[in-house]
Motif scaffolding. Sequence first.
Motif, mmCIF file in Angstrom:
data_model
loop_
_atom_site.group_PDB
_atom_site.id
_atom_site.type_symbol
_atom_site.label_atom_id
_atom_site.label_comp_id
_atom_site.label_asym_id
_atom_site.label_seq_id
_atom_site.Cartn_x
_atom_site.Cartn_y
_atom_site.Cartn_z
ATOM 1 N N GLY A 16 20.190 7.515 -32.263
ATOM 2 C CA GLY A 16 20.960 7.540 -33.500
ATOM 3 C C GLY A 16 21.182 6.135 -34.033
ATOM 4 N N LEU A 17 21.476 5.239 -33.134
ATOM 5 C CA LEU A 17 21.696 3.843 -33.505
ATOM 6 C C LEU A 17 20.416 3.230 -34.072
ATOM 7 C CD1 LEU A 17 24.160 1.934 -33.160
ATOM 8 C CD2 LEU A 17 23.079 1.104 -31.057
ATOM 9 N N ARG A 18 19.322 3.503 -33.390
ATOM 10 C CA ARG A 18 18.017 3.023 -33.872
ATOM 11 C C ARG A 18 17.758 3.508 -35.300
ATOM 12 N NH1 ARG A 18 13.140 6.320 -31.535
ATOM 13 N NH2 ARG A 18 14.280 7.839 -32.817
ATOM 14 N N ASN A 19 17.989 4.804 -35.531
ATOM 15 C CA ASN A 19 17.720 5.351 -36.868
ATOM 16 C C ASN A 19 18.656 4.755 -37.913
ATOM 17 O OD1 ASN A 19 15.879 6.882 -35.508
ATOM 18 N ND2 ASN A 19 16.854 8.861 -35.899
ATOM 19 N N PHE A 20 19.904 4.563 -37.518
ATOM 20 C CA PHE A 20 20.885 3.952 -38.406
ATOM 21 C C PHE A 20 20.405 2.556 -38.823
ATOM 22 C CE2 PHE A 20 24.733 1.517 -39.232
ATOM 23 C CZ PHE A 20 25.522 2.390 -39.955
ATOM 24 N N TRP A 21 19.967 1.820 -37.833
ATOM 25 C CA TRP A 21 19.514 0.456 -38.111
ATOM 26 C C TRP A 21 18.283 0.458 -39.024
ATOM 27 C CZ3 TRP A 21 15.164 -2.549 -36.847
ATOM 28 C CH2 TRP A 21 15.308 -3.929 -37.087
ATOM 29 N N HIS A 22 17.341 1.307 -38.698
ATOM 30 C CA HIS A 22 16.129 1.403 -39.519
ATOM 31 C C HIS A 22 16.463 1.810 -40.945
ATOM 32 C CE1 HIS A 22 12.551 0.676 -37.059
ATOM 33 N NE2 HIS A 22 13.299 1.034 -36.034
ATOM 34 N N ARG A 23 17.444 2.684 -41.065
ATOM 35 C CA ARG A 23 17.817 3.116 -42.411
ATOM 36 C C ARG A 23 18.373 1.950 -43.212
ATOM 37 N NH1 ARG A 23 22.819 7.190 -43.879
ATOM 38 N NH2 ARG A 23 22.529 7.149 -46.138
ATOM 39 N N TYR A 24 19.246 1.183 -42.566
ATOM 40 C CA TYR A 24 19.939 0.164 -43.328
ATOM 41 C C TYR A 24 19.124 -1.101 -43.539
ATOM 42 C CZ TYR A 24 23.940 3.001 -44.069
ATOM 43 O OH TYR A 24 24.750 4.010 -44.508
ATOM 44 N N VAL A 25 18.090 -1.325 -42.717
ATOM 45 C CA VAL A 25 17.202 -2.443 -43.048
ATOM 46 C C VAL A 25 16.064 -1.936 -43.933
ATOM 47 C CG1 VAL A 25 17.781 -3.766 -40.995
ATOM 48 C CG2 VAL A 25 15.819 -2.199 -40.930
ATOM 49 N N LYS A 26 16.164 -0.671 -44.367
ATOM 50 C CA LYS A 26 15.194 -0.097 -45.311
ATOM 51 C C LYS A 26 13.775 -0.069 -44.751
ATOM 52 C CE LYS A 26 18.290 0.066 -48.745
ATOM 53 N NZ LYS A 26 18.918 1.356 -48.999
ATOM 54 N N GLN A 27 13.679 0.137 -43.432
ATOM 55 C CA GLN A 27 12.360 0.338 -42.823
ATOM 56 C C GLN A 27 12.413 1.630 -42.038
ATOM 57 O OE1 GLN A 27 12.071 -3.157 -40.412
ATOM 58 N NE2 GLN A 27 11.481 -4.479 -42.124
ATOM 59 N N PRO A 28 12.372 2.753 -42.741
ATOM 60 C CA PRO A 28 12.570 4.041 -42.049
ATOM 61 C C PRO A 28 11.661 4.174 -40.821
ATOM 62 C CG PRO A 28 12.194 4.369 -44.405
ATOM 63 C CD PRO A 28 12.000 2.909 -44.136
ATOM 64 N N HIS A 29 12.239 4.633 -39.742
ATOM 65 C CA HIS A 29 11.458 4.868 -38.515
ATOM 66 C C HIS A 29 10.604 6.107 -38.741
ATOM 67 C CE1 HIS A 29 10.498 5.959 -34.406
ATOM 68 N NE2 HIS A 29 10.851 4.741 -34.051
ATOM 69 N N SER A 30 9.320 6.008 -38.463
ATOM 70 C CA SER A 30 8.410 7.069 -38.907
ATOM 71 C C SER A 30 8.808 8.446 -38.365
ATOM 72 C CB SER A 30 6.976 6.730 -38.530
ATOM 73 O OG SER A 30 6.797 6.811 -37.138
ATOM 74 N N TYR A 31 8.957 8.571 -37.058
ATOM 75 C CA TYR A 31 9.253 9.897 -36.498
ATOM 76 C C TYR A 31 10.673 9.962 -35.940
ATOM 77 C CZ TYR A 31 8.233 7.539 -32.063
ATOM 78 O OH TYR A 31 8.257 6.675 -31.009
ATOM 79 N N GLY A 32 11.456 8.910 -36.174
ATOM 80 C CA GLY A 32 12.772 8.812 -35.549
ATOM 81 C C GLY A 32 13.748 9.910 -35.974
ATOM 82 N N GLY A 33 13.684 10.297 -37.250
ATOM 83 C CA GLY A 33 14.621 11.310 -37.752
ATOM 84 C C GLY A 33 14.453 12.637 -37.034
ATOM 85 N N PRO A 34 13.294 13.276 -37.172
ATOM 86 C CA PRO A 34 13.109 14.568 -36.494
ATOM 87 C C PRO A 34 13.159 14.462 -34.967
ATOM 88 C CG PRO A 34 11.053 13.796 -37.522
ATOM 89 C CD PRO A 34 12.150 12.923 -38.036
#
Lengths: 375, 375, 404, 404
Positions: free
Chosen positions: D306-324
């Motif tokens: 969750g933290l990883r995805n949060f970080w990726h979201r806020y640096v505007k580099q969405p994690h490719s498969y992190g969400g699902p």
Amino acid sequence: MDLKLNDDQNMMKKVAADFLKAEAPSHVITDWYQKKIAHLPEIYKKTAGVGWLGMTLPDEFGGGGSSATDCGVVFEELGRGPLPGPFFSCGVLAAQILLDGGSAAQQKAWLPKICDGSAIVIPALSDDPIQFGPKSVATRATKSASGFTLSGTKRYVQDGDAASHFICAARTDSGGVILALVDRQAPGVAVKAVSGFMIGAAEVSFTNVAVGADALIGALDEGWPVVLAALTKALPILCAYQVGACQEIFEMTNEYTRTRVVFGQPIGRFQRVQDHCVDISIHLDGARWITYETLWKLDSGIAATAGAHQSKAVASEAYYQSCHFAHMVFAGAGTDYKHPLMAHSVLAHALYQYLGTPLFHKRAMIDAMYPRKTA
Amino acid sequence: MDLKLNDDQNMMKKVAADFLKAEAPSHVITDWYQKKIAHLPEIYKKTAGVGWLGMTLPDEFGGGGSSATDCGVVFEELGRGPLPGPFFSCGVLAAQILLDGGSAAQQKAWLPKICDGSAIVIPALSDDPIQFGPKSVATRATKSASGFTLSGTKRYVQDGDAASHFICAARTDSGGVILALVDRQAPGVAVKAVSGFMIGAAEVSFTNVAVGADALIGALDEGWPVVLAALTKALPILCAYQVGACQEIFEMTNEYTRTRVVFGQPIGRFQRVQDHCVDISIHLDGARWITYETLWKLDSGIAATAGAHQSKAVASEAYYQSCHFAHMVFAGAGTDYKHPLMAHSVLAHALYQYLGTPLFHKRAMIDAMYPRKTA
Amino acid sequence: MDFSLQPDSPEISAFRQEVRAWLAENMKGSEHLRWSGNWSTRENAEEYKFRRALAGKLGAKRWLFPTYPVKYGGAGMSLDHQFVLETEIDKYGLSLGSVFYTLSRLVAPALMKFGTEEQKAEFLPPMMGGELAVWQVLTEPQGGSDVANCQTKAIRDGDDYIVNGQKVLVGHHLPPDFLWTFVCTNPAGKRHENLGWLYIPATLPGITIQHMHLMMGIKNAIFFDNVRVPAKYLVGGENNGWKVANSYLELEHGGGGSVAEHPLFARLIAHCQRTNFDGESLMEDQDVRDVLAEMLIDLDVQRLMGLRNFWHRYVKQPHSYGGPQFLFLQRMVRLRNAERVQKICGYDALNPDDSVHEVADFEYTVRSGPGWLHGGGTLDTDRLIIARRLGLGRPSQEDAPTTV
Amino acid sequence: MDFSLQPDSPEISAFRQEVRAWLAENMKGSEHLRWSGNWSTRENAEEYKFRRALAGKLGAKRWLFPTYPVKYGGAGMSLDHQFVLETEIDKYGLSLGSVFYTLSRLVAPALMKFGTEEQKAEFLPPMMGGELAVWQVLTEPQGGSDVANCQTKAIRDGDDYIVNGQKVLVGHHLPPDFLWTFVCTNPAGKRHENLGWLYIPATLPGITIQHMHLMMGIKNAIFFDNVRVPAKYLVGGENNGWKVANSYLELEHGGGGSVAEHPLFARLIAHCQRTNFDGESLMEDQDVRDVLAEMLIDLDVQRLMGLRNFWHRYVKQPHSYGGPQFLFLQRMVRLRNAERVQKICGYDALNPDDSVHEVADFEYTVRSGPGWLHGGGTLDTDRLIIARRLGLGRPSQEDAPTTV
């Protein structure tokens, strides 16, 4: 919060990747594993040149003074190989034991040699093949005029055959555990290769081996706490190595789902095959983030004992299970010792045991967080 | 070897299936479960007429003299409902406790009433909500002039609210366990419904309840062995009920994969959906064959203690997990209390605990086969 | 229901005594070879020689295929006799199938069903006599699980087929007498209608057999380079191979059933009873007991599913999804048991050295967990077949083929 | 790397003090409502009222959407401020999302990205002010996971859309102010090109809301019977709904990330510390400790993903498969934790009665394990999306949509 590697770390990562490409490309490593070659002296020496031995040790001992995370980044790349050799057992764990428990004289004598690769010091801790921990130290240390006489057999010592010296855990008459530095050439020391579905382990026996009082690392009967302290700092780096291994397995498996065509389509279009890859992804990423958070704790002075145990439990389990899921995808082809998966599969079985199984470390984690009243 | 039902059993199976179709079709049962109705006195009486109460008891007590397998066949059909009521707790388990441990007078007084449904005797054994077993018997039995005074609270008594009488396990001053037959109407007995994600459990408390010496089932302080002996004979029949439940879940799930169309095709064409069904099949068939082999052992005079524990461990786990896999297939629709899966889902959670969890029974199984030296 | 494997008519009892005595006599001195996890666990000549000799002796007594006709080398006995033989030999951790070092157990039934009289007369007697090592040679490097996509060509040329192609992942450490294989007899034909089964003498010119060193031990790649196979060795007729395969593969895919007790559990109990840690037998350790309990449940479920399939096979009412279900379960149980053995034995589970503990097979158990996740299909194809047999997402359920 | 959630510039430190004091003040007397497993765990009016009031107070301070523009009701603050708010409110087992009893957390970003200036001005201020309860209304009885197969029709009629259809499995026990929904604006159009997003006042004539009693608690079926919705409430333009969905659903599907610690573990530890069996605290029981260890590992992995995805979201580099991947893991962890809670607490885990132990939420945990295996998709669709994002069996990998 910042979850990316910094520029230096990206550079270290690239250096390590390039090193592997040049010195130990995948097919060569695969061949080493099939031949059970667990130590390549020439390559080991070269890594000393790049500064990967004793990387986290202070400059004064010839170390790199690197952070735990830096060291983890390099070991992650080595794990992708998986490059065999006592990089962790000597370059990280033995180095840390000597740094934590060694006298100033011992540190001065041994740490530089570990860093330049001229001494390969290997911890020989458990005697028992099943359990890790102080209870499985059965080698006896009998008091002698000048020190101790060691007798016993360490059945499975990881990287045992690469050793020039051992750190032998032994039990004194009072029931405590000492750590003694033993020259492999000392009379009474014998190293026997162990074959089987593993790699790097050797049986190391001590038959009335005399060591002087100055061979002791740490105080009398206080050897095990030194091991524990060193494990907290060292284990996460071994975990990073396993994370790299999982990453390599993940990528090779994903790639295979694109190129392998069966029943008229790439196998990655089958949901069952996809799910094996998804399972690897969860193991990989779980191990990755638990490990890197623990490395960050170490670098930030935050208590990391529970985290180190947790990392070892998660990373060893992840490595073991990732191999299984990859085998489900590669099927027959992946069981051939000529296939790069086999090196990982064999190594994962050995590392599952090494320095304690996942169950051992899960319990150590919980015990560190919530000590038992009845211990 | 012959692994099919015989003609009589096929007939009994059909009678039970027809009974359910007429008296308790699926949508009616679903409604009962949503309303937490765990006992239908009229239906219970009718089953006495068909001979399903005390089915395995000898003729002389009004029982059917049926084999364990015959009884299992009927209970399998009841489980498909899953028909709620104290069919097992009274008609099988309490009956067996009285048969194994009751005096001739007790048997003569109670067994016919169990068989004709005029008495509903419910075992109230554990006090503790977590563990099953003699250690969790905390209700005290204090010696009185004419017998014992019982005090304590059984937190979760399956079918407790259906009871006319209880078989209460209580601890004497010497630390032993007695079983006492207690009238629900006796002063000091209170039954309180328990709500929540389960069905059929009630809290039964005993506040200075006086029982005569003649209320004791089995010898003084030797109550628990009576329970154990009865469990060996009774548990496999409860397991057959759970097997029937799994069978029903399996069939309704498979059918849904044919009729439910999403993304333009029946969902059963998706490998992931198929795999959920495959997982149910393994749980179902594992529970089925372990249970029926144990029933056969009971009927053949072969030692069946380990098998009975094994059956309970496997069948309760199978029921619990089959519900989970079915939920994966039915998704949102299956979580509606109007959906037939929900009755199973709720019941499976209760039966997981009832008379010991899978872990408890796995250990009891191994302990029966390989007794511990240190016990 | 009756789960008993011991029929007890007087005639059968007498036969059981006879078999028991015979086995005791013929196993003497070879008790240490009683059980291996698989044919190729040990890969040593002694075990191979012993098993082949035992197969020959059993064959000479017509006990390898007891229910088959006398004229083909069987004994014309009843199913009860076969139960006796299977259950008695199981006490040595063997089975009528696994003493062979051959796949005759799968081949003979197919020959019985699809062979011409001439083929039966030529092939069956030595096979039922236990004299031949026959390998099944099915997998191709490209096809993998998709066996119908067979690239090995067999082109008719006069009285022969000319065979070219490659098979992989077959056999074991010592060479076969015959190969039993799938070939494409009509490269232009439709899928499933272009295949033939060939029975090929392994010594024909143009056949090369190369060892492959695998996790589970030695297997082989076989190369066919213009191999001339007499056309009379085609079984089941022209382009009819898929039909042969269908009834035949069901046997390999679990449909054959089994009456065996898996010897792993007993061996592990013995190991735990004699092994101490920290002054106490492993059998007293709760963790060990918990692992053993899980293993026992898995093995019992597997045993009962095997028994169910065996019974369904012999009453000629094939269980629809039982075959692939058994195979799938067996693979998963093998994988879990590999982990369990390592949990109980630690490093020793990775060590095949007989001097460590008597049980060389533990190490084989560990590597055969992941190693045997495939073979006769994969976890994924097992489930594919189960889904078809259950009719998931389909209007009707596919029947299991009648096994032979 | 830096996993710290506590930025420590002086300005930020001061803000943290301010937030901490404010929360202490505003949580006073409501500590027992600190955490529920979900919005609807308790389904009581007290909790609802408390949370809606807290949302209003946070909104009034502009702290619900701290980084959003002031003109829409945000505070124009930095990401560091948002961290402070998220981490401080997390100490009460709440999050900026879960105080709401609304899905504004998902809706507002989509409006920001796709809304017209007029729509933003009308909808955002009350939403960011925490005044509105907005439900997401997506699932249809026929469509299930296939949300693009939307049967609810919205046909343009002058300045309105006339909406007809049905949605299910949405909302909770008390009614909404607005509905945020997917409608088919062009029934003849191509899949993915025939959809629109509508923001619908819940009080419009023709809307009927009916409770559904589910395993996880109360949800609703919503019927639209010739409901006239002003056309100006179409968000993202004509037939553009799939595009809105794509960036929007990634948030619901785990891509939003989380900085939360899951309170379940700490509650369970407290329960074990105060509960005895056989004279000993449950915390001393090895079985309990083993279950807790497994749970902690799962929750830590989930927290870090969750933290990883949060970080990726806020640096505007969405994690490719992190969400699902997060969503899939979360479902599986929830299922395993349901079983674990029952293993530790026994029957009590099935009992929501507060008098049994303080933790009503344990029972919710048990039923939400199987109950929340779906919602925003299923285990199966999660893995479908992961596979696309990984490019399994495909020449290229699908990117995660940029979240809003």
